[in-house]
Structure formats: structure tokens, C-alpha cells
Design an enzyme around this catalytic site. Structure first.
Site, PDB file in Angstrom:
ATOM      1  N   GLN A 103      38.915  -8.979  -8.353  1.00  0.00           N
ATOM      2  CA  GLN A 103      39.286  -7.521  -9.069  1.00  0.00           C
ATOM      3  C   GLN A 103      41.047  -7.239  -8.524  1.00  0.00           C
ATOM      4  O   GLN A 103      41.544  -6.342  -9.098  1.00  0.00           O
ATOM      5  CB  GLN A 103      38.453  -6.488  -8.487  1.00  0.00           C
ATOM      6  CG  GLN A 103      38.467  -6.122  -7.226  1.00  0.00           C
ATOM      7  CD  GLN A 103      37.381  -5.165  -6.830  1.00  0.00           C
ATOM      8  OE1 GLN A 103      36.188  -5.608  -6.680  1.00  0.00           O
ATOM      9  NE2 GLN A 103      37.725  -3.988  -6.647  1.00  0.00           N
ATOM     10  N   HIS A 116      31.035   0.787  -3.866  1.00  0.00           N
ATOM     11  CA  HIS A 116      31.330  -0.683  -4.349  1.00  0.00           C
ATOM     12  C   HIS A 116      30.299  -1.145  -5.263  1.00  0.00           C
ATOM     13  O   HIS A 116      28.916  -1.145  -4.935  1.00  0.00           O
ATOM     14  CB  HIS A 116      31.379  -1.569  -3.245  1.00  0.00           C
ATOM     15  CG  HIS A 116      32.209  -2.930  -3.593  1.00  0.00           C
ATOM     16  ND1 HIS A 116      33.108  -3.081  -4.571  1.00  0.00           N
ATOM     17  CD2 HIS A 116      31.708  -4.238  -3.380  1.00  0.00           C
ATOM     18  CE1 HIS A 116      33.375  -4.346  -4.646  1.00  0.00           C
ATOM     19  NE2 HIS A 116      32.644  -5.227  -4.022  1.00  0.00           N
ATOM     20  N   CYS A 125      35.418  -2.945  -9.584  1.00  0.00           N
ATOM     21  CA  CYS A 125      34.322  -3.633  -9.246  1.00  0.00           C
ATOM     22  C   CYS A 125      33.458  -3.425 -10.174  1.00  0.00           C
ATOM     23  O   CYS A 125      32.380  -4.083 -10.552  1.00  0.00           O
ATOM     24  CB  CYS A 125      33.656  -3.195  -7.637  1.00  0.00           C
ATOM     25  SG  CYS A 125      33.720  -1.593  -7.762  1.00  0.00           S
TER      26      CYS A 125
END
Length: 335
Positions: A144, A287, A150
Site C-alpha cells: 500500500q 488496520h 489498507c
């Protein structure tokens, strides 16, 4: 700059840091060697000498933290050097992780049910372990970059795997399409490089369809949407919340990989082993990753989006049960 000058610079940095009292010449030489090797694989462009010196000092701080962590036999995972080694933890959280915990806040309450819709099973039907990589259902690890996207990578990972399981086609889908198009201006609650929701990504894809990675390549920059119409490729038909318990997620993983959110605040320097480095008293789902299975010990097998040089070829093992909040908001494509 020759090695004597570099060594003198590093010694000065060490003496001015909290490492000074713990440093001897052998440790300094070890740090110098580690830094030179790391720089060879992680080239940097600095705006001035001050920034260069600062990044060196951060690396040395992390060097000491890694040595201390790895020398503790009670730890179940190891740390090491990677692309984040010259970042402070605060910088890592700000630049790489989601600035807003989008995973739970951007889905309707009807999707927050603890019921695993259509994916119930008894323990006798669940495999002792499962790894969708071994079945050829997982695309290669992606990166990324310095973008909090993410959520887009977790989303494409789920869609890529389900498309393979259903249609026997392993195709890489465009994260950049999701970053650019799943936005508030288009009616979705996601924020490009500042965080987002795999639920919102699935909702968008079910309506518009997904372009391939090659047709809409990744730039790691939040740009304008370059997609029109509603016939742009693969579309998920249905997706559900997975129950917030170990059995429910294991059951779901017997059908296909699952998008999950975790607290990755302390994950940056992980290299191997079973990760359990979260504070259970304060879990921030910052995340999004892809659960691709679990092993015989109940550890979750997780595909990350920080490149194949991070962790275990881009993957990591997460300790069983609700470690780092993995059970708090799993979402799965079911058709």
C-alpha cells in the site's frame, strides 16, 4: 562520506540519545553495520542533513528496541528491520495506519449482528487447519506504500479469493479504483488514503464492478475517480458480518478468506513468530487485513499489504481468539 565520518556521526547520535548509557564500541559498530546494510536496501532521499541525522537517530532507537525485544525469551514473535525502521511509532501510525477507525463506524447496524448469516456449522465440519494459499486462491502480496489504504487491499483480497473459489479465476483487482471512487462525494463513507471500510468497498463493488489491477493501477495517492457506468467487471452479490467469536471466524474461513480489522499499532517491526503485541485494554481497529486461514494451534494466518519483504513474505501469524480485535468486525463475501 567515508566510514570513519559515518562512525563518528553515529557515535555522536548515540551519545545524545537515551541509548548512550547502554552503548559500547562493539554495539556501536554493530549498529553502524546494521544501518549501512539497511540503507543499501532502503534508499532514502533527505531534504537536508538535519533530516538525515534525525532518521539515523530513529533507526538507532529502533535498533536498540529490536535487540531488547528479541533477547526476551518470553516474547512469542521476533522483530527486525524493514521499510519502517527509520520511523517512530507515532509516524508509522499516522502515515501507514488508518487515521480514523472506519471499520465499525461505516456499516449499517443491520450488518453488525453477531450472527454468521448462512455460514453456521458444527465443530465436526471445521478443518483442524486451513490455508487458502495452498489452494491457489490468494493473489501475491501487494504494498500500500505511504497511504492509509489498507481497507482497499483487504477488500480486493476478499473479492479476488472469492472470485477464484466461485469462478476458478485468480485475477488481481484495483485498489486504486476503491481509493478514488469509494468516497463521500459518491455516497460512501471512506476516505482514500486516510482510512476506509471494506463493507463500503463491497457495497460499491456490488453496484459498479471491479476493474483489474492493470486497467486501473495503484499510485498510493488519493485521486479522482476514473470509473463510470455499472458494468466494470467482477461484482460481489452478497456479503455478511461474521459472528464475533472464534468458532464463527473459523467456520467462515472454511468457506473463503475473510476481511478483518485489527489493532496494528505495534506491528511495524514484526518479522516472524506468533504476534500478540497489542494492549488488550485499549484496542483501536486501525488496520484492515485479510485472514486466509488458521493453523492447528488456532493462530490466524494473515495476509498484510506492506509488501513481500515485510514479515513472513508479507504474512504474519496472529495469536488465537480475539487478539488485537480480529473478531470485532469480520466481513465475508458469500455470493
Amino acid at each position: 562520506m567515508n566510514n570513519k565520518i559515518i562512525l563518528a556521526s553515529l557515535i555522536a547520535l548515540l551519545l545524545s540519545s537515551s541509548l548512550a548509557q547502554q552503548t559500547n564500541p562493539n554495539h556501536t559498530l554493530e549498529a553502524l553495520t546494521a544501518y549501512n546494510q539497511w540503507r543499501n536496501h532502503n534508499p532514502r532521499v533527505f531534504i537536508n542533513e538535519a533530516e538525515k541525522q534525525y532518521r539515523q537517530s530513529v533507526f538507532l532507537e529502533n535498533f536498540q528496541k529490536i535487540k531488547e525485544h528479541n533477547s526476551n525469551s518470553a516474547n512469542t514473535y521476533q522483530q527486525g528491520f524493514n521499510q519502517f525502521s527509520d520511523m517512530t511509532q507515532e509516524e508509522f501510525v499516522q502515515k501507514i495506519l488508518m487515521s480514523n477507525s472506519q471499520a465499525q463506524s461505516s456499516q449499517p447496524s443491520s450488518q453488525s449482528s453477531s450472527n454468521n448469516l448462512g455460514l453456521t456449522a458444527s465443530t465436526s465440519t471445521i478443518a483442524t487447519s486451513i490455508d487458502w494459499r495452498a489452494k491457489g486462491a490468494v493473489t501475491p502480496v501487494k504494498n500500500q506504500g505511504n497511504c492509509g489504504s489498507c481497507w482497499a487491499f483487504s477488500s480486493t483480497g476478499s473479492m479476488e479469493s472469492f472470485n477464484y473459489i466461485k469462478n476458478n479465476v485468480l485475477q488481481s483487482f484495483s485498489e486504486q479504483q476503491l481509493v478514488d471512487c469509494v468516497t463521500t462525494s459518491n455516497g460512501y463513507y471512506s476516505y482514500g488514503c486516510n482510512g476506509g471500510s471494506y463493507y463500503q468497498a463491497f457495497l460499491y463493488a456490488s453496484r459498479v464492478g471491479m476493474k483489474s489491477e492493470s486497467a486501473y493501477p495503484y499510485t498510493a495517492i488519493w485521486g479522482s475517480c476514473k470509473v463510470s457506468g455499472t458494468s466494470n467487471g467482477y461484482k460481489p452479490v452478497s456479503f455478511v458480518s461474521v459472528g464475533q467469536n472464534t468458532l464463527a471466524l473459523q467456520t467462515a474461513l472454511n468457506a473463503s478468506p475473510v476481511s478483518v480489522a485489527i489493532d496494528a499499532t505495534n506491528l511495524s517491526l514484526y518479522t516472524s513468530g506468533v504476534y500478540n503485541g497489542c494492549n488488550p485494554q485499549y484496542i483501536n481497529l486501525n488496520h484492515a487485513v485479510l485472514a486466509v486461514g488458521y493453523d492447528a494451534q488456532g493462530n490466524w494466518i494473515i495476509k498484510n499489504s506492506w509488501g513481500a519483504s515485510w514479515g513472513q513474505q508479507g504474512y504474519f501469524l496472529l495469536a488465537p481468539n480475539n487478539t488485537c480485535g480480529i473478531l470485532d468486525n469480520p466481513q465475508q463475501i458469500t455470493a
